[in-house]
Design a protein around this motif. Structure first.
Motif, PDB file in Angstrom:
ATOM      1  N   MET A  97      -0.350 -11.959  -5.716  1.00  0.00           N
ATOM      2  CA  MET A  97      -1.238 -13.041  -6.104  1.00  0.00           C
ATOM      3  C   MET A  97      -0.834 -13.603  -7.471  1.00  0.00           C
ATOM      4  SD  MET A  97      -2.953 -13.054  -3.366  1.00  0.00           S
ATOM      5  CE  MET A  97      -4.290 -14.200  -3.719  1.00  0.00           C
ATOM      6  N   SER A  98      -1.640 -14.525  -8.017  1.00  0.00           N
ATOM      7  CA  SER A  98      -1.235 -15.221  -9.238  1.00  0.00           C
ATOM      8  C   SER A  98      -1.225 -14.330 -10.472  1.00  0.00           C
ATOM      9  CB  SER A  98      -2.152 -16.417  -9.491  1.00  0.00           C
ATOM     10  OG  SER A  98      -3.480 -15.982  -9.691  1.00  0.00           O
ATOM     11  N   ASN A  99      -2.151 -13.366 -10.561  1.00  0.00           N
ATOM     12  CA  ASN A  99      -2.192 -12.511 -11.753  1.00  0.00           C
ATOM     13  C   ASN A  99      -2.316 -11.027 -11.421  1.00  0.00           C
ATOM     14  OD1 ASN A  99      -4.799 -12.458 -10.823  1.00  0.00           O
ATOM     15  ND2 ASN A  99      -5.747 -12.884 -12.814  1.00  0.00           N
ATOM     16  N   HIS A 100      -2.098 -10.662 -10.149  1.00  0.00           N
ATOM     17  CA  HIS A 100      -2.138  -9.252  -9.764  1.00  0.00           C
ATOM     18  C   HIS A 100      -1.432  -9.083  -8.425  1.00  0.00           C
ATOM     19  CE1 HIS A 100      -5.509 -10.829  -7.410  1.00  0.00           C
ATOM     20  NE2 HIS A 100      -5.442  -9.741  -6.648  1.00  0.00           N
ATOM     21  N   TYR A 101      -1.205  -7.847  -8.066  1.00  0.00           N
ATOM     22  CA  TYR A 101      -0.620  -7.593  -6.759  1.00  0.00           C
ATOM     23  C   TYR A 101      -1.232  -6.331  -6.144  1.00  0.00           C
ATOM     24  CZ  TYR A 101       2.449  -4.022  -8.905  1.00  0.00           C
ATOM     25  OH  TYR A 101       2.937  -2.918  -9.560  1.00  0.00           O
ATOM     26  N   HIS A 102      -1.136  -6.263  -4.823  1.00  0.00           N
ATOM     27  CA  HIS A 102      -1.636  -5.127  -4.048  1.00  0.00           C
ATOM     28  C   HIS A 102      -0.480  -4.495  -3.275  1.00  0.00           C
ATOM     29  CE1 HIS A 102      -6.041  -6.169  -4.261  1.00  0.00           C
ATOM     30  NE2 HIS A 102      -5.533  -7.376  -4.472  1.00  0.00           N
ATOM     31  N   LEU A 103      -0.483  -3.178  -3.182  1.00  0.00           N
ATOM     32  CA  LEU A 103       0.449  -2.452  -2.329  1.00  0.00           C
ATOM     33  C   LEU A 103      -0.318  -1.393  -1.552  1.00  0.00           C
ATOM     34  CD1 LEU A 103       3.502  -1.631  -4.668  1.00  0.00           C
ATOM     35  CD2 LEU A 103       3.457  -3.275  -2.802  1.00  0.00           C
ATOM     36  N   VAL A 104       0.048  -1.202  -0.297  1.00  0.00           N
ATOM     37  CA  VAL A 104      -0.414  -0.044   0.459  1.00  0.00           C
ATOM     38  C   VAL A 104       0.844   0.745   0.797  1.00  0.00           C
ATOM     39  CG1 VAL A 104      -1.567   0.813   2.532  1.00  0.00           C
ATOM     40  CG2 VAL A 104      -2.393  -1.268   1.411  1.00  0.00           C
ATOM     41  N   VAL A 105       0.886   1.994   0.356  1.00  0.00           N
ATOM     42  CA  VAL A 105       2.113   2.784   0.518  1.00  0.00           C
ATOM     43  C   VAL A 105       1.818   4.114   1.207  1.00  0.00           C
ATOM     44  CG1 VAL A 105       3.132   1.768  -1.557  1.00  0.00           C
ATOM     45  CG2 VAL A 105       1.896   3.938  -1.734  1.00  0.00           C
ATOM     46  N   LYS A 106       2.870   4.680   1.778  1.00  0.00           N
ATOM     47  CA  LYS A 106       2.799   6.031   2.306  1.00  0.00           C
ATOM     48  C   LYS A 106       3.840   6.878   1.593  1.00  0.00           C
ATOM     49  CE  LYS A 106       3.075   9.137   6.207  1.00  0.00           C
ATOM     50  NZ  LYS A 106       3.384   9.361   7.639  1.00  0.00           N
ATOM     51  N   VAL A 107       3.408   8.042   1.109  1.00  0.00           N
ATOM     52  CA  VAL A 107       4.307   8.970   0.424  1.00  0.00           C
ATOM     53  C   VAL A 107       4.874   9.954   1.444  1.00  0.00           C
ATOM     54  CG1 VAL A 107       4.505  10.691  -1.397  1.00  0.00           C
ATOM     55  CG2 VAL A 107       2.928   8.765  -1.676  1.00  0.00           C
ATOM     56  N   ASN A 108       6.197  10.030   1.528  1.00  0.00           N
ATOM     57  CA  ASN A 108       6.862  10.922   2.479  1.00  0.00           C
ATOM     58  C   ASN A 108       7.407  12.155   1.755  1.00  0.00           C
ATOM     59  OD1 ASN A 108       6.552   9.168   4.778  1.00  0.00           O
ATOM     60  ND2 ASN A 108       8.132   7.878   3.869  1.00  0.00           N
ATOM     61  N   ARG A 109       6.514  13.033   1.380  1.00  0.00           N
ATOM     62  CA  ARG A 109       6.919  14.222   0.613  1.00  0.00           C
ATOM     63  C   ARG A 109       7.917  15.078   1.380  1.00  0.00           C
ATOM     64  NH1 ARG A 109       5.042  19.568   0.043  1.00  0.00           N
ATOM     65  NH2 ARG A 109       5.400  20.417  -2.061  1.00  0.00           N
ATOM     66  N   GLN A 110       7.672  15.300   2.671  1.00  0.00           N
ATOM     67  CA  GLN A 110       8.559  16.145   3.460  1.00  0.00           C
ATOM     68  C   GLN A 110       9.966  15.552   3.551  1.00  0.00           C
ATOM     69  OE1 GLN A 110       7.996  19.249   4.483  1.00  0.00           O
ATOM     70  NE2 GLN A 110       6.045  19.029   3.425  1.00  0.00           N
ATOM     71  N   GLN A 111      10.042  14.247   3.583  1.00  0.00           N
ATOM     72  CA  GLN A 111      11.357  13.596   3.610  1.00  0.00           C
ATOM     73  C   GLN A 111      12.127  13.914   2.337  1.00  0.00           C
ATOM     74  OE1 GLN A 111      11.443   9.327   3.048  1.00  0.00           O
ATOM     75  NE2 GLN A 111      13.164   9.097   4.447  1.00  0.00           N
TER      76      GLN A 111
END
Length: 331
Positions: A68-82
């Motif tokens: 967005m204009s002054n911020h951003y969003h992320l949805v992530v998955k952490v692959n610890r086993q990888q």
């Protein structure tokens, strides 16, 4: 009350997280700044390219994003086993893509003989780097520092660029994950900077739609008869949709998700031109989520939850696990 980061990110409870970072300065992260007349849209490209580069190095997948204009969003998955399955050489190679490394490891890579103490130091460094390569904080630190340096250089100034440390929400169940991804993908619609998903620039859903359209066009041009062939073709830089029985995929169908977000987006603006289907998307039926409950969650996700998101049962259980009496979203 501010909580320690290690209390907010608990990989034993969930590997999915919603991350938000916001600019502190009046200058825009990207977009058109009405005050100065400058356009910063190119900074969106910086951000998207950098987060994808980091995702290719870290054991962290991108499920959704919106710039967005002054911020951003992320949805992530952490692959610890990888990350734990990587060889020492792969950890070193990945780390060296982003950082200078260490003289003792440089010597090892050059084939020099190392003493026993130096070999022990190499092992310790590799394990430290391995743990950092599935650490959300290291991921976000690298991403935000890179953007801040580039923006400060362009603005010919110094100082703090981000509002503070990034905000995180643990997504504790499938409904929380699904509603959060829809919330993120619908950001431009809610902000009235786009009227449909195809025009929602710099979002993961626009990228998925364009990729799907291109795959279908290529399949048609090559006269492929397999009607489902295009469904498996998804952007390599984003975590793919699949099903519960498919490993390393989001536990939903891509087409079901696109239908759901489109249907949800039509409820953002009541006067939006077009037909709002009366039938509820199949994905809501299969997950046994009521229509009104879904719309409430997806359209007000940002205000309904704090650092953790999920059903009341899951939130209460997680609060008890962390010796807390209550989390926002319960009650």
């Amino acid at each position: 009350m501010t909580r320690a980061r290690n209390a907010l990110i608990d990989l034993s409870s969930t590997s999915y997280y919603h991350l938000i970072a916001r600019c502190v300065r009046r200058a825009f992260l990207c977009g058109q700044d009405a005050y100065t007349g400058k356009n910063f849209d190119h900074r969106r490209i910086w951000l998207v390219e950098r987060m994808k580069l980091l995702s290719s190095v870290f054991a962290i997948d991108i499920a959704a994003y919106a710039i967005m204009s002054n911020h951003y969003h992320l949805v992530v998955k952490v692959n610890r086993q990888q990350a734990l399955s990587w060889s020492d050489n792969e950890v070193i190679a990945r780390w060296y893509k982003l950082y200078k490394g260490s003289p003792v490891i440089d010597r090892q890579l050059n084939g020099d003989a190392l003493s026993e103490a130096e070999q022990l130091l190499v092992s310790e460094l590799v394990e430290k780097w391995r743990s950092r390569l599935y650490d959300i904080s290291w991921f976000m630190k690298n991403l935000n520092e890179f953007i801040a340096r580039e923006a400060n250089k362009e603005d010919d100034c110094t100082g703090k660029y981000w509002e503070g440390r990034y905000k995180s929400q643990a997504l504790l169940d499938e409904t929380a994950l699904l509603s959060c991804m829809a919330y993120v993908d619908l950001n431009p619609i809610r902000a009235k900077v786009a009227n449909n998903l195809e025009d929602s620039d710099f979002t993961s859903i626009q990228e998925r739609i364009k990729h799907l359209q291109n795959a279908k066009a290529k399949a048609k041009k090559s006269n492929q008869n397999n009607k489902t062939s295009h469904q498996t073709k998804q952007p390599n830089s984003l975590k793919p949709f699949g099903a519960r029985e498919h490993e390393n995929t989001l536990p939903f169908s891509l087409l079901d998700y696109l239908e759901l977000v489109d249907w949800t987006g039509r409820h953002v603006h009541r006067k939006k031109r077009g037909y709002i289907p009366k039938n509820i998307p199949n994905i809501l039926v299969s997950l046994r989520i009521e229509e009104t409950v879904w719309l409430d969650r997806a359209l007000s996700f940002g205000s309904d939850y704090g650092n953790f998101a999920g059903s009341q049962t899951v939130l209460r259980a997680h609060a008890a696990k962390n010796d807390m009496n209550w989390y926002k979203g319960v009650g």
